[in-house]
Design a protein around this motif. Structure first.
Motif, PDB file in Angstrom:
ATOM      1  N   GLU A  39       0.874  -1.196  -0.064  1.00  0.00           N
ATOM      2  CA  GLU A  39       0.036   0.006   0.030  1.00  0.00           C
ATOM      3  C   GLU A  39       0.666   1.191  -0.039  1.00  0.00           C
ATOM      4  OE1 GLU A  39      -3.294   2.202  -0.396  1.00  0.00           O
ATOM      5  OE2 GLU A  39      -3.052   0.172  -0.685  1.00  0.00           O
ATOM      6  N   GLY A  40       1.885   1.139   0.746  1.00  0.00           N
ATOM      7  CA  GLY A  40       2.884   2.265   0.538  1.00  0.00           C
ATOM      8  C   GLY A  40       3.377   2.633  -0.862  1.00  0.00           C
ATOM      9  N   VAL A  41       3.543   1.382  -1.576  1.00  0.00           N
ATOM     10  CA  VAL A  41       3.955   1.673  -3.018  1.00  0.00           C
ATOM     11  C   VAL A  41       2.619   2.544  -3.756  1.00  0.00           C
ATOM     12  CG1 VAL A  41       4.288   0.340  -5.104  1.00  0.00           C
ATOM     13  CG2 VAL A  41       5.462  -0.312  -3.260  1.00  0.00           C
ATOM     14  N   GLU A  42       1.708   2.090  -3.572  1.00  0.00           N
ATOM     15  CA  GLU A  42       0.551   2.685  -4.131  1.00  0.00           C
ATOM     16  C   GLU A  42       0.264   4.179  -3.959  1.00  0.00           C
ATOM     17  OE1 GLU A  42      -1.596   1.369  -6.570  1.00  0.00           O
ATOM     18  OE2 GLU A  42       0.092  -0.254  -6.316  1.00  0.00           O
ATOM     19  N   VAL A  43       0.638   4.308  -2.518  1.00  0.00           N
ATOM     20  CA  VAL A  43       0.447   5.962  -2.037  1.00  0.00           C
ATOM     21  C   VAL A  43       1.538   6.580  -3.101  1.00  0.00           C
ATOM     22  CG1 VAL A  43       1.178   7.420  -0.251  1.00  0.00           C
ATOM     23  CG2 VAL A  43      -0.472   5.554   0.169  1.00  0.00           C
ATOM     24  N   VAL A  44       2.794   6.003  -3.234  1.00  0.00           N
ATOM     25  CA  VAL A  44       3.839   6.724  -4.034  1.00  0.00           C
ATOM     26  C   VAL A  44       3.297   6.794  -5.234  1.00  0.00           C
ATOM     27  CG1 VAL A  44       6.244   6.500  -4.848  1.00  0.00           C
ATOM     28  CG2 VAL A  44       5.827   6.134  -2.297  1.00  0.00           C
ATOM     29  N   ALA A  45       2.708   5.622  -5.924  1.00  0.00           N
ATOM     30  CA  ALA A  45       2.304   5.667  -7.191  1.00  0.00           C
ATOM     31  C   ALA A  45       1.279   6.897  -7.614  1.00  0.00           C
ATOM     32  CB  ALA A  45       1.606   4.376  -7.477  1.00  0.00           C
ATOM     33  N   LEU A  71      12.806   1.572  -3.221  1.00  0.00           N
ATOM     34  CA  LEU A  71      12.086   0.697  -4.255  1.00  0.00           C
ATOM     35  C   LEU A  71      11.371   1.613  -5.124  1.00  0.00           C
ATOM     36  CD1 LEU A  71      11.195  -2.433  -2.105  1.00  0.00           C
ATOM     37  CD2 LEU A  71      12.917  -2.293  -3.586  1.00  0.00           C
ATOM     38  N   CYS A  72      10.549   2.584  -4.495  1.00  0.00           N
ATOM     39  CA  CYS A  72       9.736   3.354  -5.176  1.00  0.00           C
ATOM     40  C   CYS A  72      10.148   4.554  -6.219  1.00  0.00           C
ATOM     41  CB  CYS A  72       8.733   4.103  -4.343  1.00  0.00           C
ATOM     42  SG  CYS A  72       7.530   3.091  -3.471  1.00  0.00           S
ATOM     43  N   HIS A  73      11.586   4.605  -5.971  1.00  0.00           N
ATOM     44  CA  HIS A  73      12.356   5.486  -7.088  1.00  0.00           C
ATOM     45  C   HIS A  73      12.567   4.885  -8.308  1.00  0.00           C
ATOM     46  CE1 HIS A  73      13.120   9.057  -4.783  1.00  0.00           C
ATOM     47  NE2 HIS A  73      13.699   8.528  -3.501  1.00  0.00           N
ATOM     48  N   ALA A  74      11.874   3.614  -8.608  1.00  0.00           N
ATOM     49  CA  ALA A  74      12.114   3.255 -10.003  1.00  0.00           C
ATOM     50  C   ALA A  74      11.477   3.988 -10.863  1.00  0.00           C
ATOM     51  CB  ALA A  74      11.475   1.916 -10.042  1.00  0.00           C
ATOM     52  N   PRO A  75      12.353   4.141 -12.124  1.00  0.00           N
ATOM     53  CA  PRO A  75      11.552   4.997 -13.124  1.00  0.00           C
ATOM     54  C   PRO A  75      10.178   4.825 -13.442  1.00  0.00           C
ATOM     55  CG  PRO A  75      13.763   4.128 -13.784  1.00  0.00           C
ATOM     56  CD  PRO A  75      13.402   3.542 -12.671  1.00  0.00           C
ATOM     57  N   ASP A  76       9.315   5.994 -13.456  1.00  0.00           N
ATOM     58  CA  ASP A  76       7.985   5.918 -14.003  1.00  0.00           C
ATOM     59  C   ASP A  76       7.673   5.409 -15.266  1.00  0.00           C
ATOM     60  OD1 ASP A  76       5.308   6.000 -13.514  1.00  0.00           O
ATOM     61  OD2 ASP A  76       5.292   8.293 -13.622  1.00  0.00           O
ATOM     62  N   ARG A  77       7.723   4.135 -15.682  1.00  0.00           N
ATOM     63  CA  ARG A  77       7.505   3.565 -16.785  1.00  0.00           C
ATOM     64  C   ARG A  77       6.555   2.671 -16.642  1.00  0.00           C
ATOM     65  NH1 ARG A  77      13.762   2.828 -17.344  1.00  0.00           N
ATOM     66  NH2 ARG A  77      14.270   4.672 -18.148  1.00  0.00           N
ATOM     67  N   PRO A  78       5.900   2.264 -17.768  1.00  0.00           N
ATOM     68  CA  PRO A  78       4.936   1.350 -17.666  1.00  0.00           C
ATOM     69  C   PRO A  78       5.200  -0.038 -16.953  1.00  0.00           C
ATOM     70  CG  PRO A  78       4.752   2.124 -19.912  1.00  0.00           C
ATOM     71  CD  PRO A  78       6.020   2.665 -19.121  1.00  0.00           C
ATOM     72  N   GLY A  79       4.487  -0.529 -16.050  1.00  0.00           N
ATOM     73  CA  GLY A  79       4.720  -1.493 -15.381  1.00  0.00           C
ATOM     74  C   GLY A  79       5.552  -1.680 -14.033  1.00  0.00           C
ATOM     75  N   TRP A  80       5.983  -0.319 -13.700  1.00  0.00           N
ATOM     76  CA  TRP A  80       6.944   0.083 -12.660  1.00  0.00           C
ATOM     77  C   TRP A  80       6.254  -0.670 -11.043  1.00  0.00           C
ATOM     78  CZ3 TRP A  80       6.539   2.595  -8.031  1.00  0.00           C
ATOM     79  CH2 TRP A  80       5.690   3.550  -7.827  1.00  0.00           C
ATOM     80  N   ARG A  81       4.748  -0.537 -11.279  1.00  0.00           N
ATOM     81  CA  ARG A  81       4.122  -0.889  -9.796  1.00  0.00           C
ATOM     82  C   ARG A  81       4.280  -2.256  -9.742  1.00  0.00           C
ATOM     83  NH1 ARG A  81      -1.544   2.122  -9.745  1.00  0.00           N
ATOM     84  NH2 ARG A  81      -0.946   4.261  -9.591  1.00  0.00           N
ATOM     85  N   THR A  82       4.223  -3.290 -10.917  1.00  0.00           N
ATOM     86  CA  THR A  82       4.217  -4.559 -10.762  1.00  0.00           C
ATOM     87  C   THR A  82       5.771  -5.083 -10.314  1.00  0.00           C
ATOM     88  OG1 THR A  82       2.596  -4.884 -12.442  1.00  0.00           O
ATOM     89  CG2 THR A  82       3.999  -6.697 -12.120  1.00  0.00           C
ATOM     90  N   VAL A 136       8.084  -2.827  -8.614  1.00  0.00           N
ATOM     91  CA  VAL A 136       8.135  -2.749  -7.359  1.00  0.00           C
ATOM     92  C   VAL A 136       7.335  -3.590  -6.249  1.00  0.00           C
ATOM     93  CG1 VAL A 136       7.936  -1.044  -5.538  1.00  0.00           C
ATOM     94  CG2 VAL A 136       8.810  -0.322  -7.962  1.00  0.00           C
ATOM     95  N   ALA A 137       6.164  -4.044  -6.922  1.00  0.00           N
ATOM     96  CA  ALA A 137       5.402  -4.903  -5.660  1.00  0.00           C
ATOM     97  C   ALA A 137       6.343  -6.406  -5.699  1.00  0.00           C
ATOM     98  CB  ALA A 137       3.929  -5.169  -6.427  1.00  0.00           C
ATOM     99  N   ARG A 138       6.756  -6.799  -6.707  1.00  0.00           N
ATOM    100  CA  ARG A 138       7.707  -7.945  -6.829  1.00  0.00           C
ATOM    101  C   ARG A 138       8.854  -7.936  -5.997  1.00  0.00           C
ATOM    102  NH1 ARG A 138       7.175  -8.651 -11.969  1.00  0.00           N
ATOM    103  NH2 ARG A 138       9.224  -7.418 -12.338  1.00  0.00           N
ATOM    104  N   LEU A 139       9.365  -6.590  -6.051  1.00  0.00           N
ATOM    105  CA  LEU A 139      10.574  -6.420  -5.100  1.00  0.00           C
ATOM    106  C   LEU A 139      10.109  -6.250  -3.691  1.00  0.00           C
ATOM    107  CD1 LEU A 139      12.329  -3.961  -7.466  1.00  0.00           C
ATOM    108  CD2 LEU A 139      13.099  -6.298  -6.611  1.00  0.00           C
ATOM    109  N   VAL A 140       9.150  -5.608  -3.376  1.00  0.00           N
ATOM    110  CA  VAL A 140       8.589  -5.758  -1.866  1.00  0.00           C
ATOM    111  C   VAL A 140       8.421  -7.132  -1.495  1.00  0.00           C
ATOM    112  CG1 VAL A 140       6.467  -5.312  -0.523  1.00  0.00           C
ATOM    113  CG2 VAL A 140       7.304  -3.596  -2.020  1.00  0.00           C
ATOM    114  N   ASP A 141       7.995  -8.010  -2.117  1.00  0.00           N
ATOM    115  CA  ASP A 141       7.754  -9.499  -1.880  1.00  0.00           C
ATOM    116  C   ASP A 141       9.332 -10.049  -1.683  1.00  0.00           C
ATOM    117  OD1 ASP A 141       5.118  -9.642  -2.082  1.00  0.00           O
ATOM    118  OD2 ASP A 141       5.105 -10.522  -4.122  1.00  0.00           O
ATOM    119  N   VAL A 142      10.293  -9.699  -2.418  1.00  0.00           N
ATOM    120  CA  VAL A 142      11.581 -10.122  -2.404  1.00  0.00           C
ATOM    121  C   VAL A 142      12.049  -9.694  -1.127  1.00  0.00           C
ATOM    122  CG1 VAL A 142      13.997  -9.894  -3.009  1.00  0.00           C
ATOM    123  CG2 VAL A 142      12.237 -10.543  -4.682  1.00  0.00           C
ATOM    124  N   LEU A 143      11.798  -8.257  -0.535  1.00  0.00           N
ATOM    125  CA  LEU A 143      12.314  -7.539   0.675  1.00  0.00           C
ATOM    126  C   LEU A 143      11.744  -8.377   1.854  1.00  0.00           C
ATOM    127  CD1 LEU A 143      13.515  -5.461   2.132  1.00  0.00           C
ATOM    128  CD2 LEU A 143      11.454  -3.998   1.925  1.00  0.00           C
TER     129      LEU A 143
END
Length: 194
Positions: free
Chosen positions: A99-105, A165-176, A178-185
């Protein structure tokens, strides 16, 4: 001479409170899509109110940005408490980070303006830091006490990782991604992985 009693503080009228919430939701959407150049008139239009109503609630653009920002911080902090009651310790941590990722998104379009609006506002930074650190502390403590994650990560570490994690470039699919990286974390924090 008889003194008049001091006016008691009144609650806002129901329609005023509703208009404020409509404006905040509209601002989230308009600023997220249009970035710093998004118009306040567009916010008022999306909320279905006149521009005068917007200015009665938020006299400046910065006041509106700050209210949106605080509202999102409050929602994220309150979510930690809710998830602690509804999900297991690790899953609560994972869902909260997502949800933190979604807030940043939703803020990606607003980042430059948010930086300007919050620049020099130490009280706003302190408020958000305190709320988010307390939420992360509660979630981490619960998972550590349950013996499900390692005990060598601090709430500040967790928040830094989320921001990074959320500093990923704003490109199509970045949320997906970052969500995968949250799972890795989160999976990396589980006991036996450290």
């Amino acid at each position: 001479m008889e003194q008049k009693p001091a006016k008691a503080s009144r609650k806002p009228r129901a329609d005023s409170a509703r208009n404020r919430e409509l404006l905040l939701q509209a601002a989230r959407e308009v600023f997220s899509a249009g970035g710093p150049g998004a118009s306040l008139e567009g916010v008022a239009r999306k909320a279905g109110v006149g521009i005068g109503t917007l200015y009665r609630h938020f006299p400046t653009r910065d006041a509106l940005f700050e209210a949106v920002y605080r509202g999102d911080i409050d929602r994220l902090a309150d979510l930690a408490e809710q998830l602690s009651k509804e999900a297991g310790p690790v899953e609560a941590l994972r869902l909260w980070l997502r949800e933190g990722v979604e807030v940043v998104a939703t803020k990606k379009g607003m980042m430059a303006t948010l930086a300007l609006a919050t620049d020099g506002k130490q009280d706003l930074f302190a408020y958000s830091h305190q709320r988010l650190t307390a939420a992360a502390t509660a979630l981490l403590s619960r998972a550590v006490e349950a013996g499900e994650i390692r005990d060598d990560i601090t709430p500040e570490d967790l928040l830094r990782a989320l921001v990074g994690l959320c500093h990923a470039p704003d490109r199509p699919g970045w949320r997906t991604s970052v969500a995968r990286l949250v799972d890795v974390l989160v999976d990396g924090l589980k006991r036996g992985n450290g």
